[in-house]
Design an enzyme around this catalytic site. Structure first.
Site, short mmCIF file in Angstrom:
data_model
loop_
_atom_site.label_atom_id
_atom_site.label_comp_id
_atom_site.label_asym_id
_atom_site.label_seq_id
_atom_site.Cartn_x
_atom_site.Cartn_y
_atom_site.Cartn_z
N ALA A 102 11.99 31.24 -23.67
CA ALA A 102 11.09 31.14 -22.52
C ALA A 102 10.73 32.55 -22.08
O ALA A 102 11.36 33.13 -21.19
CB ALA A 102 11.74 30.37 -21.39
N GLY A 107 7.84 35.31 -20.61
CA GLY A 107 6.65 35.35 -19.76
C GLY A 107 6.53 34.10 -18.90
O GLY A 107 7.49 33.65 -18.27
N LYS A 108 5.35 33.50 -18.93
CA LYS A 108 5.08 32.34 -18.09
C LYS A 108 5.76 31.06 -18.58
O LYS A 108 5.71 30.04 -17.89
CB LYS A 108 3.56 32.13 -18.00
N PRO A 120 3.74 16.04 -35.75
CA PRO A 120 3.02 14.88 -35.19
C PRO A 120 1.53 14.86 -35.52
O PRO A 120 0.91 13.79 -35.44
CB PRO A 120 3.24 15.03 -33.68
N GLU A 141 6.50 29.15 -38.48
CA GLU A 141 6.36 27.76 -38.93
C GLU A 141 5.90 27.71 -40.39
O GLU A 141 6.33 26.84 -41.15
CB GLU A 141 5.37 27.02 -38.05
#
Length: 352
Positions: A120, A122-123, A232, A301
């Site tokens: 997590a 920054g924002k 997905p 990825e």
């Protein structure tokens, strides 16, 4: 004449004595070398054994609790609308392919610890609260879970009440200006975490995205040696449409006629030994690409998908375990267990 013979005899015996001394020294030298080689060999074996022993042993045997009552399994009845096994005989986990009561009774006997990592920066700290609170409700309920949160803003991490045997440890990391760099640095951070902190503490590890939320059970049915999650967006398209890295110059390259499934980088896991090998390999491949001024299309990825192509997962999780949006319903998806949180990427990411 007698003197000459005496000299010859002395010389002869001197040569014999010198030869005996040389042979003795040679034998001692060989024995010393053998001793050193044996010592070095033993040291190497000891070091190798130490490396092997640093991983907690995996559970052996799937033992059921005596007297446990659960539905009778039937080899002729099950999901017929989806595939529940890969071509290399690895199970693909969907709702309706496992019995939660039986699965829990098997794995809870082993007093397992599940390490779970999230990033997590920054924002993205805004997603921590929902992630952890929903995990308390749905993620490995009844098991010991240690969360490791990597962040550049520890002061922005909200307080979340953790249940019994569940902990949160914050790992401070430097701020990065590109979300691509954040993505690519994860493998190195995970590799070091496993080596330096949790190698002999946890039994399994899952690496998850923080900008997601749990809506249903994620439990012991997901445990395996090496676990990947089917993406997905790409679970029902031909392999030539997968968004693999297609440039041969990249170490993540996969040709259009290759590939099994497209795996989500947002969720993967397994035993610590297997995930350590995965993260180490991907980190090395990312470094080689960087040295050649190449950045794979989907960063880590892309390298994860190359790794899973060559190192087949022992268990696959269906898109139920990493869905696109809780509000999107598609027929094969009977339950959404874990899903991305809708967001404005341009607003939360450090660079557009």
């Amino acid at each position: 004449m007698l003197v000459r013979h005496s000299v010859l005899i002395v010389v002869f015996f001197g040569m014999v004595l010198s030869g005996l001394i040389y042979l003795n020294n040679l034998q001692c030298s060989c024995n010393h070398q053998k001793t050193e080689q044996s010592s070095n060999c033993n040291q190497q074996i000891t070091e190798q054994d130490t490396i092997k022993q640093k991983w907690k042993p995996t559970i052996s045997g799937l033992r059921s609790t005596p007297g446990l009552v659960y539905n009778q399994p039937n080899v002729l009845v099950g999901r017929t609308d989806v595939s529940s096994v890969s071509p290399w005989a690895a199970p693909i986990i969907w709702e309706g392919t496992f019995d939660p009561t039986l699965i829990d009774s098997i794995y809870k006997q082993h007093n397992l610890t599940i390490a779970t990592t999230v990033f997590a920066l920054g924002k993205y700290t805004r997603f921590v609260k929902d992630f952890l609170e929903s995990a308390e409700e749905h993620y490995f309920v009844g098991f010991r879970v240690h969360f490791y949160l990597f962040t550049d803003q520890p002061e922005s991490v909200p307080e979340v009440k953790m249940g019994e045997n569940r902990t949160l440890k914050i790992q401070k990391v430097p701020t990065l200006n590109r979300w691509q760099d954040i993505s690519m640095s994860r493998m190195e951070k995970l590799e070091k975490l496993i080596e330096e902190e949790i190698a002999n503490e946890a039994d399994y590890i899952f690496c998850l995205d923080i900008d997601a939320k749990f809506y249903g059970r994620w439990g012991a049915e997901t445990l395996g040696r090496l676990v990947g999650v089917v993406h997905p967006w790409l679970y029902n398209v031909p392999r030539n449409q997968f968004t693999y890295e297609r440039r041969p110059e990249s170490k993540a390259f996969i040709a259009a006629d290759e590939g099994d499934y497209y795996y989500a980088g947002a969720a993967f896991g397994g035993t610590l030994e297997e995930v350590h090998h995965l993260t180490k390999t991907c980190r090395e491949q990312l470094s080689i690409d960087a040295a050649n001024s190449i950045e794979a299309v989907w960063q880590e990825e892309s390298h994860l998908n190359k790794y899973f192509l060559l190192n087949k997962p022992s268990k696959l999780l269906s898109p139920e375990y990493m869905w696109r949006d809780i509000n999107v319903k598609i027929d094969p998806i009977k339950i959404v267990r874990f899903t991305n949180v809708p967001k404005d990427y341009a607003e939360v990411r450090p660079n557009k």
